[in-house]
Design a protein around this motif. Sequence first.
Motif, PDB file in Angstrom:
ATOM      1  N   GLN A   1       0.834  -1.199   0.000  1.00 10.92           N
ATOM      2  CA  GLN A   1       0.000   0.000   0.000  1.00 10.92           C
ATOM      3  C   GLN A   1       0.871   1.251   0.000  1.00 10.92           C
ATOM      4  OE1 GLN A   1      -2.677  -0.328   3.343  1.00 10.92           O
ATOM      5  NE2 GLN A   1      -4.115  -1.577   2.174  1.00 10.92           N
ATOM      6  N   PRO A   2       0.336   2.362  -0.475  1.00 10.75           N
ATOM      7  CA  PRO A   2       1.097   3.618  -0.409  1.00 10.75           C
ATOM      8  C   PRO A   2       1.547   3.908   1.016  1.00 10.75           C
ATOM      9  CG  PRO A   2      -0.814   3.890  -1.811  1.00 10.75           C
ATOM     10  CD  PRO A   2      -0.942   2.526  -1.189  1.00 10.75           C
ATOM     11  N   GLY A   3       2.790   4.358   1.137  1.00 10.46           N
ATOM     12  CA  GLY A   3       3.377   4.596   2.448  1.00 10.46           C
ATOM     13  C   GLY A   3       4.101   3.403   3.017  1.00 10.46           C
ATOM     14  N   GLY A   4       3.942   2.257   2.387  1.00  9.66           N
ATOM     15  CA  GLY A   4       4.572   1.037   2.871  1.00  9.66           C
ATOM     16  C   GLY A   4       5.999   0.883   2.397  1.00  9.66           C
ATOM     17  N   SER A   5       6.569  -0.282   2.664  1.00 10.66           N
ATOM     18  CA  SER A   5       7.973  -0.554   2.349  1.00 10.66           C
ATOM     19  C   SER A   5       8.131  -1.892   1.634  1.00 10.66           C
ATOM     20  CB  SER A   5       8.810  -0.590   3.633  1.00 10.66           C
ATOM     21  OG  SER A   5       8.783   0.636   4.305  1.00 10.66           O
ATOM     22  N   LEU A   6       9.154  -1.956   0.820  1.00  5.45           N
ATOM     23  CA  LEU A   6       9.579  -3.207   0.193  1.00  5.45           C
ATOM     24  C   LEU A   6      11.100  -3.249   0.210  1.00  5.45           C
ATOM     25  CD1 LEU A   6       7.354  -3.561  -3.029  1.00  5.45           C
ATOM     26  CD2 LEU A   6       7.332  -5.074  -1.033  1.00  5.45           C
ATOM     27  N   SER A   7      11.632  -4.441   0.276  1.00  3.88           N
ATOM     28  CA  SER A   7      13.079  -4.600   0.205  1.00  3.88           C
ATOM     29  C   SER A   7      13.408  -5.534  -0.947  1.00  3.88           C
ATOM     30  CB  SER A   7      13.622  -5.165   1.516  1.00  3.88           C
ATOM     31  OG  SER A   7      15.028  -5.306   1.439  1.00  3.88           O
ATOM     32  N   LEU A   8      14.212  -5.070  -1.868  1.00  7.71           N
ATOM     33  CA  LEU A   8      14.644  -5.868  -3.001  1.00  7.71           C
ATOM     34  C   LEU A   8      16.065  -6.376  -2.771  1.00  7.71           C
ATOM     35  CD1 LEU A   8      13.442  -3.617  -5.973  1.00  7.71           C
ATOM     36  CD2 LEU A   8      12.137  -5.317  -4.653  1.00  7.71           C
ATOM     37  N   SER A   9      16.336  -7.565  -3.273  1.00 11.01           N
ATOM     38  CA  SER A   9      17.677  -8.132  -3.182  1.00 11.01           C
ATOM     39  C   SER A   9      18.157  -8.512  -4.566  1.00 11.01           C
ATOM     40  CB  SER A   9      17.676  -9.390  -2.309  1.00 11.01           C
ATOM     41  OG  SER A   9      17.246  -9.104  -1.005  1.00 11.01           O
ATOM     42  N   CYS A  10      19.466  -8.465  -4.755  1.00 10.63           N
ATOM     43  CA  CYS A  10      20.070  -8.891  -6.019  1.00 10.63           C
ATOM     44  C   CYS A  10      21.321  -9.692  -5.699  1.00 10.63           C
ATOM     45  CB  CYS A  10      20.395  -7.691  -6.888  1.00 10.63           C
ATOM     46  SG  CYS A  10      21.306  -8.102  -8.405  1.00 10.63           S
ATOM     47  N   ALA A  11      21.274 -10.962  -5.976  1.00 11.56           N
ATOM     48  CA  ALA A  11      22.456 -11.811  -5.822  1.00 11.56           C
ATOM     49  C   ALA A  11      23.329 -11.612  -7.051  1.00 11.56           C
ATOM     50  CB  ALA A  11      22.046 -13.261  -5.685  1.00 11.56           C
ATOM     51  N   ALA A  12      24.574 -11.171  -6.828  1.00 10.33           N
ATOM     52  CA  ALA A  12      25.431 -10.745  -7.940  1.00 10.33           C
ATOM     53  C   ALA A  12      26.802 -11.406  -7.854  1.00 10.33           C
ATOM     54  CB  ALA A  12      25.581  -9.225  -7.907  1.00 10.33           C
ATOM     55  N   SER A  13      27.189 -12.076  -8.910  1.00  7.48           N
ATOM     56  CA  SER A  13      28.508 -12.729  -8.950  1.00  7.48           C
ATOM     57  C   SER A  13      29.546 -11.760  -9.508  1.00  7.48           C
ATOM     58  CB  SER A  13      28.442 -14.001  -9.799  1.00  7.48           C
ATOM     59  OG  SER A  13      28.051 -13.688 -11.126  1.00  7.48           O
ATOM     60  N   ILE A  14      29.771 -10.655  -8.792  1.00  5.98           N
ATOM     61  CA  ILE A  14      30.650  -9.612  -9.318  1.00  5.98           C
ATOM     62  C   ILE A  14      31.634  -9.085  -8.287  1.00  5.98           C
ATOM     63  CG2 ILE A  14      29.209  -7.606  -8.743  1.00  5.98           C
ATOM     64  CD1 ILE A  14      29.766  -6.617 -11.623  1.00  5.98           C
ATOM     65  N   PHE A  15      31.421  -9.416  -7.030  1.00  4.33           N
ATOM     66  CA  PHE A  15      32.172  -8.746  -5.977  1.00  4.33           C
ATOM     67  C   PHE A  15      33.644  -9.147  -5.913  1.00  4.33           C
ATOM     68  CE2 PHE A  15      28.958  -6.241  -4.093  1.00  4.33           C
ATOM     69  CZ  PHE A  15      27.765  -6.929  -4.294  1.00  4.33           C
ATOM     70  N   THR A  16      34.017 -10.206  -6.601  1.00  7.71           N
ATOM     71  CA  THR A  16      35.426 -10.588  -6.626  1.00  7.71           C
ATOM     72  C   THR A  16      36.197  -9.859  -7.722  1.00  7.71           C
ATOM     73  OG1 THR A  16      34.888 -12.462  -8.040  1.00  7.71           O
ATOM     74  CG2 THR A  16      34.984 -12.866  -5.660  1.00  7.71           C
ATOM     75  N   SER A  17      35.504  -9.082  -8.546  1.00 12.30           N
ATOM     76  CA  SER A  17      36.163  -8.336  -9.619  1.00 12.30           C
ATOM     77  C   SER A  17      36.935  -7.154  -9.060  1.00 12.30           C
ATOM     78  CB  SER A  17      35.114  -7.843 -10.616  1.00 12.30           C
ATOM     79  OG  SER A  17      34.378  -8.919 -11.137  1.00 12.30           O
ATOM     80  N   ASP A  18      37.999  -6.761  -9.765  1.00 12.43           N
ATOM     81  CA  ASP A  18      38.788  -5.624  -9.300  1.00 12.43           C
ATOM     82  C   ASP A  18      37.984  -4.327  -9.373  1.00 12.43           C
ATOM     83  OD1 ASP A  18      41.871  -6.869 -10.770  1.00 12.43           O
ATOM     84  OD2 ASP A  18      40.984  -7.207  -8.798  1.00 12.43           O
ATOM     85  N   ASP A  19      37.237  -4.176 -10.439  1.00 15.25           N
ATOM     86  CA  ASP A  19      36.417  -2.977 -10.629  1.00 15.25           C
ATOM     87  C   ASP A  19      35.009  -3.402 -11.005  1.00 15.25           C
ATOM     88  OD1 ASP A  19      39.289  -1.823 -12.136  1.00 15.25           O
ATOM     89  OD2 ASP A  19      38.447  -0.829 -10.378  1.00 15.25           O
ATOM     90  N   TYR A  20      34.043  -2.741 -10.446  1.00 16.81           N
ATOM     91  CA  TYR A  20      32.667  -3.018 -10.834  1.00 16.81           C
ATOM     92  C   TYR A  20      31.778  -1.846 -10.478  1.00 16.81           C
ATOM     93  CZ  TYR A  20      32.080  -4.323  -5.914  1.00 16.81           C
ATOM     94  OH  TYR A  20      32.068  -4.326  -4.540  1.00 16.81           O
ATOM     95  N   THR A  21      30.688  -1.803 -11.175  1.00 12.69           N
ATOM     96  CA  THR A  21      29.615  -0.851 -10.919  1.00 12.69           C
ATOM     97  C   THR A  21      28.333  -1.653 -10.852  1.00 12.69           C
ATOM     98  OG1 THR A  21      30.771   0.878 -12.157  1.00 12.69           O
ATOM     99  CG2 THR A  21      28.414   1.197 -11.766  1.00 12.69           C
ATOM    100  N   ILE A  22      27.481  -1.338  -9.906  1.00  9.65           N
ATOM    101  CA  ILE A  22      26.234  -2.086  -9.761  1.00  9.65           C
ATOM    102  C   ILE A  22      25.120  -1.111  -9.414  1.00  9.65           C
ATOM    103  CG2 ILE A  22      26.645  -2.672  -7.322  1.00  9.65           C
ATOM    104  CD1 ILE A  22      25.437  -5.474  -8.079  1.00  9.65           C
ATOM    105  N   GLY A  23      23.953  -1.342  -9.980  1.00 10.67           N
ATOM    106  CA  GLY A  23      22.872  -0.391  -9.782  1.00 10.67           C
ATOM    107  C   GLY A  23      21.498  -1.013  -9.869  1.00 10.67           C
ATOM    108  N   TRP A  24      20.526  -0.219  -9.469  1.00 13.16           N
ATOM    109  CA  TRP A  24      19.111  -0.566  -9.584  1.00 13.16           C
ATOM    110  C   TRP A  24      18.451   0.381 -10.570  1.00 13.16           C
ATOM    111  CZ3 TRP A  24      16.886  -4.796  -7.576  1.00 13.16           C
ATOM    112  CH2 TRP A  24      17.510  -5.440  -6.498  1.00 13.16           C
ATOM    113  N   PHE A  25      17.640  -0.186 -11.445  1.00 12.58           N
ATOM    114  CA  PHE A  25      16.868   0.578 -12.410  1.00 12.58           C
ATOM    115  C   PHE A  25      15.410   0.164 -12.304  1.00 12.58           C
ATOM    116  CE2 PHE A  25      19.991   2.720 -15.124  1.00 12.58           C
ATOM    117  CZ  PHE A  25      21.145   2.188 -14.610  1.00 12.58           C
TER     118      PHE A  25
END
Length: 124
Positions: free
Chosen positions: A12-36
């Motif tokens: 409902q309006p005013g409420g909350s949601l939490s999204l998760s993204c499991a990403a196989s990228i964190f071992t990289s030297d450089d990375y960019t990650i985002g939500w769209f």
Amino acid sequence: VQLVESGGGLVQPGGSLSLSCAASIFTSDDYTIGWFRQAPGKEREGVSCMNNSDSRTYYADSVKGRFTFSSDNAKNTVYLQMNSLKPEDTAVYYCAADLGSYYDCLDDWVYDYWGQGTQATVSS
């Protein structure tokens, strides 16, 4: 790079949601990650993002103060906590990543890898 989103739903309006993204990228030297997000009939919009060079998080003006981007490298997961949700936040939300460090990370051209998306609907 694999990205798997979860956590969408109906709230409902005013409420909350939490999204998760499991990403196989964190071992990289450089990375960019985002939500769209993309609402019906609208262009895809950058919501929040970070790169590992400066570890700053960036937000679209439309969500500042309401959404929070966070990451847990040990769990290879990023999160988007969405509070004070409005009907105009209704959209399919996508996680995106790239093996490079970009400061203009709210632009979708930055990203080579995309998740399948998760629907978030804000309605009474």
